[in-house]
Design a protein around this motif. Structure first.
Motif, PDB file in Angstrom:
ATOM      1  N   VAL A 179      39.130  42.939  61.487  1.00  0.00           N
ATOM      2  CA  VAL A 179      38.933  41.955  60.419  1.00  0.00           C
ATOM      3  C   VAL A 179      40.094  42.071  59.438  1.00  0.00           C
ATOM      4  O   VAL A 179      40.318  43.116  58.841  1.00  0.00           O
ATOM      5  N   ARG A 180      40.820  40.984  59.266  1.00  0.00           N
ATOM      6  CA  ARG A 180      42.022  41.020  58.433  1.00  0.00           C
ATOM      7  C   ARG A 180      41.734  40.693  56.974  1.00  0.00           C
ATOM      8  O   ARG A 180      42.468  41.128  56.080  1.00  0.00           O
ATOM      9  N   ASN A 181      40.722  39.903  56.732  1.00  0.00           N
ATOM     10  CA  ASN A 181      40.427  39.473  55.367  1.00  0.00           C
ATOM     11  C   ASN A 181      39.386  40.391  54.733  1.00  0.00           C
ATOM     12  O   ASN A 181      38.338  40.645  55.323  1.00  0.00           O
ATOM     13  N   SER A 182      39.676  40.873  53.529  1.00  0.00           N
ATOM     14  CA  SER A 182      38.705  41.694  52.824  1.00  0.00           C
ATOM     15  C   SER A 182      37.692  40.806  52.124  1.00  0.00           C
ATOM     16  O   SER A 182      37.928  39.612  51.919  1.00  0.00           O
ATOM     17  N   PRO A 183      36.532  41.352  51.747  1.00  0.00           N
ATOM     18  CA  PRO A 183      35.541  40.551  51.021  1.00  0.00           C
ATOM     19  C   PRO A 183      36.137  39.966  49.742  1.00  0.00           C
ATOM     20  O   PRO A 183      36.985  40.591  49.100  1.00  0.00           O
ATOM     21  N   PRO A 184      35.729  38.760  49.353  1.00  0.00           N
ATOM     22  CA  PRO A 184      36.298  38.124  48.161  1.00  0.00           C
ATOM     23  C   PRO A 184      35.897  38.856  46.886  1.00  0.00           C
ATOM     24  O   PRO A 184      34.859  39.526  46.832  1.00  0.00           O
ATOM     25  N   THR A 185      36.737  38.716  45.878  1.00  0.00           N
ATOM     26  CA  THR A 185      36.443  39.337  44.588  1.00  0.00           C
ATOM     27  C   THR A 185      35.885  38.334  43.583  1.00  0.00           C
ATOM     28  O   THR A 185      35.600  38.712  42.441  1.00  0.00           O
ATOM     29  N   ASP A 186      35.729  37.074  44.004  1.00  0.00           N
ATOM     30  CA  ASP A 186      35.250  36.042  43.085  1.00  0.00           C
ATOM     31  C   ASP A 186      34.090  35.240  43.664  1.00  0.00           C
ATOM     32  O   ASP A 186      33.844  34.103  43.279  1.00  0.00           O
ATOM     33  N   ALA A 187      33.375  35.847  44.606  1.00  0.00           N
ATOM     34  CA  ALA A 187      32.233  35.193  45.242  1.00  0.00           C
ATOM     35  C   ALA A 187      31.216  36.269  45.583  1.00  0.00           C
ATOM     36  O   ALA A 187      31.549  37.464  45.615  1.00  0.00           O
ATOM     37  N   PRO A 188      29.947  35.894  45.808  1.00  0.00           N
ATOM     38  CA  PRO A 188      28.929  36.906  46.097  1.00  0.00           C
ATOM     39  C   PRO A 188      29.340  37.845  47.233  1.00  0.00           C
ATOM     40  O   PRO A 188      29.784  37.397  48.293  1.00  0.00           O
ATOM     41  N   GLY A 189      29.213  39.125  47.005  1.00  0.00           N
ATOM     42  CA  GLY A 189      29.592  40.111  48.000  1.00  0.00           C
ATOM     43  C   GLY A 189      29.869  41.446  47.347  1.00  0.00           C
ATOM     44  O   GLY A 189      29.817  41.578  46.119  1.00  0.00           O
ATOM     45  N   PRO A 190      30.196  42.462  48.123  1.00  0.00           N
ATOM     46  CA  PRO A 190      30.322  43.821  47.574  1.00  0.00           C
ATOM     47  C   PRO A 190      31.424  43.989  46.547  1.00  0.00           C
ATOM     48  O   PRO A 190      31.371  44.919  45.740  1.00  0.00           O
ATOM     49  N   LEU A 191      32.441  43.108  46.552  1.00  0.00           N
ATOM     50  CA  LEU A 191      33.566  43.276  45.641  1.00  0.00           C
ATOM     51  C   LEU A 191      33.587  42.249  44.511  1.00  0.00           C
ATOM     52  O   LEU A 191      34.572  42.133  43.789  1.00  0.00           O
ATOM     53  N   SER A 192      32.495  41.536  44.311  1.00  0.00           N
ATOM     54  CA  SER A 192      32.513  40.458  43.313  1.00  0.00           C
ATOM     55  C   SER A 192      32.614  40.969  41.879  1.00  0.00           C
ATOM     56  O   SER A 192      33.005  40.218  40.981  1.00  0.00           O
ATOM     57  N   LEU A 193      32.261  42.228  41.645  1.00  0.00           N
ATOM     58  CA  LEU A 193      32.420  42.827  40.318  1.00  0.00           C
ATOM     59  C   LEU A 193      33.323  44.053  40.417  1.00  0.00           C
ATOM     60  O   LEU A 193      33.064  45.094  39.818  1.00  0.00           O
ATOM     61  N   SER A 194      34.406  43.904  41.165  1.00  0.00           N
ATOM     62  CA  SER A 194      35.333  45.016  41.377  1.00  0.00           C
ATOM     63  C   SER A 194      36.521  44.980  40.434  1.00  0.00           C
ATOM     64  O   SER A 194      37.258  45.972  40.334  1.00  0.00           O
ATOM     65  N   GLU A 195      36.736  43.855  39.755  1.00  0.00           N
ATOM     66  CA  GLU A 195      37.885  43.718  38.861  1.00  0.00           C
ATOM     67  C   GLU A 195      37.409  43.785  37.407  1.00  0.00           C
ATOM     68  O   GLU A 195      36.595  42.951  36.979  1.00  0.00           O
ATOM     69  N   PRO A 196      37.894  44.754  36.635  1.00  0.00           N
ATOM     70  CA  PRO A 196      37.434  44.899  35.245  1.00  0.00           C
ATOM     71  C   PRO A 196      37.551  43.625  34.422  1.00  0.00           C
ATOM     72  O   PRO A 196      36.654  43.329  33.616  1.00  0.00           O
ATOM     73  N   ALA A 197      38.617  42.874  34.608  1.00  0.00           N
ATOM     74  CA  ALA A 197      38.775  41.641  33.822  1.00  0.00           C
ATOM     75  C   ALA A 197      37.638  40.670  34.109  1.00  0.00           C
ATOM     76  O   ALA A 197      37.120  40.026  33.177  1.00  0.00           O
ATOM     77  N   ARG A 198      37.247  40.557  35.359  1.00  0.00           N
ATOM     78  CA  ARG A 198      36.142  39.650  35.695  1.00  0.00           C
ATOM     79  C   ARG A 198      34.818  40.194  35.166  1.00  0.00           C
ATOM     80  O   ARG A 198      33.970  39.434  34.695  1.00  0.00           O
TER      81      ARG A 198
END
Length: 283
Positions: A179-198
């Protein structure tokens, strides 16, 4: 297992999550509930310590799953009510069974979508969520709804994943599966709250204040040995492998087992991982 008045899946935007967590995803998490708890145990204690739950506080556990956080919160809030909410009926059945077996009486579980559920206003002291807050279709709406249930000065404490660059387990498993694409950081999923600014943007837009984000790093535990861990990891990856040709699936499983073996040590099979401990307050 539902209770009267349950409203899981009422919000159309969360329909996909409801289907997944009451389908194959929920089945895997229910089957391996104890292993999932063991996997994040090194993060769990720091997260609960940050919540600073007092004996008489009212606590809501969002995305409570099989109930580990709810039960620990109930032990801390020994004179206060604790409610765990989730959209996964199978996991809630495990949570209710665990509560009975542990003799914890000040906890209740409800099948409900926390984004839209009408919580009584201003009754909660603490809202906690261990990896359950990253799946809202509309996180601002969800946290606005949760904030309305908090008393003035009440707090939100979350455990969320940091970015994929900090998650050895995620990079390894996705790479082995091709799998080349990582989970999105701006949609529901494990990384959606991974960026402090968001995180700051979402929680402030929901009316919360004093938002803080603290890094925590600890190993993820996958099993006592290679055989034990491989059975778990292979089941986790079954959704990615199910539609592949047998020879391709076998090749990936062989590579996955080799990767698991490379991570066996004195404490079993572990992978590096990192989380954010997020705190906020209703002003």
């Amino acid at each position: 297992m539902s209770t009267p008045g349950d409203d899981a899946g009422d919000d159309a935007g969360n329909h996909a999550q409801h289907e997944a967590w009451n389908g194959p995803t929920g089945t895997i998490w229910t089957t391996w509930a104890d292993r999932f708890d063991a996997g994040v145990a090194a993060h769990h204690t720091a997260f609960l310590d940050a919540a600073e739950i007092a004996p008489a506080e009212a606590v809501l556990d969002v995305g409570c799953g099989a109930g580990r956080t709810s039960l620990d919160a109930a032990r801390a809030a020994v004179d206060g009510p604790v409610t765990g909410v989730d959209i996964a009926a199978g996991l809630l059945a495990v949570a209710r069974r665990r509560a009975v077996e542990a003799g914890v009486r000040n906890v209740a579980f409800r099948e409900a979508d926390a984004q839209v559920h009408p919580f009584p206003p201003a009754e909660l002291d603490v809202v906690v969520s261990r990896h359950g807050s990253m799946f809202f279709a509309d996180p601002v709406a969800a946290f606005t709804n949760l904030a309305a249930g908090l008393r003035r000065g009440g707090r939100v404490v979350l455990l969320t994943w940091r970015g994929i660059e900090h998650q050895e387990w995620m990079r390894s498993f996705l790479s082995v599966a091709g799998v080349r694409n990582s989970p999105p950081t701006d949609a529901p999923g494990p990384l959606s709250l991974s960026e402090p600014a968001r995180i700051h943007r979402v929680l402030r837009a929901a009316g919360l204040a004093d938002v803080s984000v603290t890094a925590h790093r600890a190993p993820m535990y996958y099993g006592a040995d290679v055989d034990d861990a491989f059975g778990f990891v292979a089941d986790l990856q079954s959704g990615l492998l199910g539609d592949l040709r047998p020879e391709t699936r076998d090749r990936i499983l062989t590579a996955l087992r080799a990767d698991v073996a490379a991570h066996e040590g004195a404490d079993g099979v572990t992978y590096d991982s990192a989380t954010w401990i997020v705190r906020a307050r209703r002003p």
